[in-house]
Motif scaffolding. Sequence first.
Motif, PDB file in Angstrom:
ATOM      1  N   GLU A  75       0.802  -1.227   0.000  1.00 12.69           N
ATOM      2  CA  GLU A  75       0.000   0.000   0.000  1.00 12.69           C
ATOM      3  C   GLU A  75       0.833   1.275   0.000  1.00 12.69           C
ATOM      4  OE1 GLU A  75      -3.152   0.352  -0.579  1.00 12.69           O
ATOM      5  OE2 GLU A  75      -3.386  -1.819  -0.774  1.00 12.69           O
ATOM      6  N   GLN A  76       2.136   1.162  -0.192  1.00 12.30           N
ATOM      7  CA  GLN A  76       2.949   2.364  -0.407  1.00 12.30           C
ATOM      8  C   GLN A  76       2.653   2.981  -1.773  1.00 12.30           C
ATOM      9  OE1 GLN A  76       4.898   3.724   2.048  1.00 12.30           O
ATOM     10  NE2 GLN A  76       4.004   2.042   3.235  1.00 12.30           N
ATOM     11  N   ALA A  77       1.924   2.243  -2.604  1.00 13.24           N
ATOM     12  CA  ALA A  77       1.620   2.722  -3.962  1.00 13.24           C
ATOM     13  C   ALA A  77       0.932   4.077  -3.954  1.00 13.24           C
ATOM     14  CB  ALA A  77       0.750   1.688  -4.692  1.00 13.24           C
ATOM     15  N   GLY A  78       0.022   4.276  -3.015  1.00 12.39           N
ATOM     16  CA  GLY A  78      -0.724   5.530  -2.992  1.00 12.39           C
ATOM     17  C   GLY A  78      -0.080   6.624  -2.175  1.00 12.39           C
ATOM     18  N   SER A 101       0.500  10.380 -10.734  1.00  9.40           N
ATOM     19  CA  SER A 101      -0.586   9.541 -10.229  1.00  9.40           C
ATOM     20  C   SER A 101      -0.899   8.369 -11.157  1.00  9.40           C
ATOM     21  CB  SER A 101      -1.847  10.381 -10.029  1.00  9.40           C
ATOM     22  OG  SER A 101      -2.224  11.005 -11.247  1.00  9.40           O
ATOM     23  N   PHE A 102      -0.472   8.463 -12.412  1.00 12.72           N
ATOM     24  CA  PHE A 102      -0.759   7.392 -13.376  1.00 12.72           C
ATOM     25  C   PHE A 102       0.053   6.138 -13.095  1.00 12.72           C
ATOM     26  CE2 PHE A 102       0.283   5.074 -17.274  1.00 12.72           C
ATOM     27  CZ  PHE A 102      -0.977   4.807 -17.770  1.00 12.72           C
ATOM     28  N   ILE A 103       1.225   6.305 -12.485  1.00  7.89           N
ATOM     29  CA  ILE A 103       2.168   5.195 -12.362  1.00  7.89           C
ATOM     30  C   ILE A 103       1.550   4.017 -11.605  1.00  7.89           C
ATOM     31  CG2 ILE A 103       4.489   4.524 -11.649  1.00  7.89           C
ATOM     32  CD1 ILE A 103       4.305   6.683 -13.847  1.00  7.89           C
ATOM     33  N   GLN A 104       0.796   4.308 -10.560  1.00  4.28           N
ATOM     34  CA  GLN A 104       0.241   3.211  -9.777  1.00  4.28           C
ATOM     35  C   GLN A 104      -0.854   2.450 -10.531  1.00  4.28           C
ATOM     36  OE1 GLN A 104      -2.355   4.449  -6.364  1.00  4.28           O
ATOM     37  NE2 GLN A 104      -1.682   6.498  -6.895  1.00  4.28           N
ATOM     38  N   ASN A 105      -1.330   3.011 -11.653  1.00  3.94           N
ATOM     39  CA  ASN A 105      -2.291   2.282 -12.486  1.00  3.94           C
ATOM     40  C   ASN A 105      -1.659   1.057 -13.133  1.00  3.94           C
ATOM     41  OD1 ASN A 105      -4.451   4.037 -12.032  1.00  3.94           O
ATOM     42  ND2 ASN A 105      -3.806   5.407 -13.672  1.00  3.94           N
ATOM     43  N   ALA A 106      -0.326   0.990 -13.099  1.00  5.28           N
ATOM     44  CA  ALA A 106       0.361  -0.190 -13.642  1.00  5.28           C
ATOM     45  C   ALA A 106      -0.131  -1.451 -12.949  1.00  5.28           C
ATOM     46  CB  ALA A 106       1.869  -0.033 -13.467  1.00  5.28           C
ATOM     47  N   ASN A 107      -0.429  -1.354 -11.663  1.00  8.67           N
ATOM     48  CA  ASN A 107      -0.939  -2.509 -10.922  1.00  8.67           C
ATOM     49  C   ASN A 107      -2.248  -3.018 -11.527  1.00  8.67           C
ATOM     50  OD1 ASN A 107      -2.912  -3.005  -8.133  1.00  8.67           O
ATOM     51  ND2 ASN A 107      -1.214  -4.375  -8.545  1.00  8.67           N
ATOM     52  N   SER A 108      -3.175  -2.106 -11.817  1.00 10.17           N
ATOM     53  CA  SER A 108      -4.461  -2.511 -12.399  1.00 10.17           C
ATOM     54  C   SER A 108      -4.273  -3.144 -13.779  1.00 10.17           C
ATOM     55  CB  SER A 108      -5.380  -1.292 -12.513  1.00 10.17           C
ATOM     56  OG  SER A 108      -5.575  -0.682 -11.253  1.00 10.17           O
ATOM     57  N   ALA A 219       1.254   0.625   7.001  1.00  7.33           N
ATOM     58  CA  ALA A 219       1.689   1.274   5.757  1.00  7.33           C
ATOM     59  C   ALA A 219       1.857   2.777   5.962  1.00  7.33           C
ATOM     60  CB  ALA A 219       0.679   1.012   4.642  1.00  7.33           C
ATOM     61  N   GLY A 220       0.935   3.368   6.714  1.00  3.64           N
ATOM     62  CA  GLY A 220       1.047   4.800   6.998  1.00  3.64           C
ATOM     63  C   GLY A 220       2.261   5.121   7.840  1.00  3.64           C
ATOM     64  N   THR A 221       2.526   4.275   8.829  1.00  2.80           N
ATOM     65  CA  THR A 221       3.698   4.474   9.694  1.00  2.80           C
ATOM     66  C   THR A 221       4.987   4.351   8.902  1.00  2.80           C
ATOM     67  OG1 THR A 221       2.499   3.610  11.614  1.00  2.80           O
ATOM     68  CG2 THR A 221       4.905   3.631  11.739  1.00  2.80           C
ATOM     69  N   LEU A 222       5.072   3.326   8.058  1.00  4.11           N
ATOM     70  CA  LEU A 222       6.293   3.100   7.271  1.00  4.11           C
ATOM     71  C   LEU A 222       6.458   4.155   6.186  1.00  4.11           C
ATOM     72  CD1 LEU A 222       6.173  -0.794   6.877  1.00  4.11           C
ATOM     73  CD2 LEU A 222       7.533   0.560   8.488  1.00  4.11           C
ATOM     74  N   GLY A 223       5.344   4.601   5.601  1.00  3.75           N
ATOM     75  CA  GLY A 223       5.422   5.622   4.562  1.00  3.75           C
ATOM     76  C   GLY A 223       6.000   6.924   5.074  1.00  3.75           C
ATOM     77  N   ALA A 224       5.790   7.186   6.380  1.00  2.16           N
ATOM     78  CA  ALA A 224       6.318   8.412   6.983  1.00  2.16           C
ATOM     79  C   ALA A 224       7.825   8.369   7.160  1.00  2.16           C
ATOM     80  CB  ALA A 224       5.641   8.654   8.331  1.00  2.16           C
ATOM     81  N   LEU A 225       8.442   7.213   6.904  1.00  2.36           N
ATOM     82  CA  LEU A 225       9.892   7.084   7.059  1.00  2.36           C
ATOM     83  C   LEU A 225      10.668   7.616   5.863  1.00  2.36           C
ATOM     84  CD1 LEU A 225      10.126   3.433   8.475  1.00  2.36           C
ATOM     85  CD2 LEU A 225      10.213   5.574   9.763  1.00  2.36           C
TER      86      LEU A 225
END
Length: 314
Positions: A75-78, A101-108, A219-225
């Motif tokens: 969930e670091q994607a967003g 913002s388009f890059i994470q559409n690669a997953n879909s 994910a939120g905690t790790l994203g803040a790193l």
Amino acid sequence: MASLLVLVVLYIIFHFLSLDPNPIKSWVYPFIYASALSLAFLILTDKTITKIERDRIVVMYIIAFFVIFFWSAFEQAGSSLTFVADKQTDLNFLGYQLPPSFIQNANSIFIIIFALPFSWLWLKLQKRNLEPISPVKQAIGLLLLAIGYYIIAVQVAKIGLTGKLAVHWLFIMYLFHTLGELCLSPIGLSLVSKLAPKRFSSLLMGVWFIGNAAGYALAGTLGALIPPTGDKFEFAASKGIDLQGILDGAVKPTAEQVAILAQEKIDIVYPTFVGFTVHNLYEFFMVFVTLSGTAALILFLISGILKKMMHGVK
């Protein structure tokens, strides 16, 4: 009553372990963690549960625990991955300038491409009695996630603070993440429905979703790193501020410099996680490599034990 007491005690413990100015991290996250553990106490202390049912419930909790590590990284994607795409990636791809913002559409896109081949693969393996059990599939998913992050970690190590990451490396990373998701994500609810005693199926479905929620919280905690990226250093330099020196402790900032950096939300200390200091993007991504890779290895090593405890459920 005892389960309610366990919930309250665990909530207080988690609350004081996660004191943070952010009320979500300080009040909501502890409730998520405490709820999952208190539900385990409620179910496992039920005197009507047989040994086979208890073993299967324990397996379900172990699986739910390991899924936390997957979603916390996936969930670091967003958040952090989109930030890196925006601030430190060359978004020119085949002559087109892509929006971050388009890059994470690669997953879909990769999900659409590989969903049917994966379904075909599992069916083929099942017919030959070679299909791996669910914990092994989850371990494979975690390993693929770690590989994706390792690819990015190696690439960002080459570009330094002000270089730009080629966007195709992010696409490659998302490919591995998607393959990992296709190994892990579809098995969750199916496995819970097979392992859970019918009288506890609703509660244990809730436990599974709490495990997912815990992953999103982490994910939120790790994203803040994420440490200051190249644009932060460029801004500081434009104001005559030696951000690198400040972060390394070699330069003491003035009150005016601190105010300027704070206004741009630039930290003057490196982020830390369980005693590990994150100095750059390479170390940031290696946090996810380490967490998901270690989780994959441990889960694979104990998969034989879990198989016995599942008593025939695959």
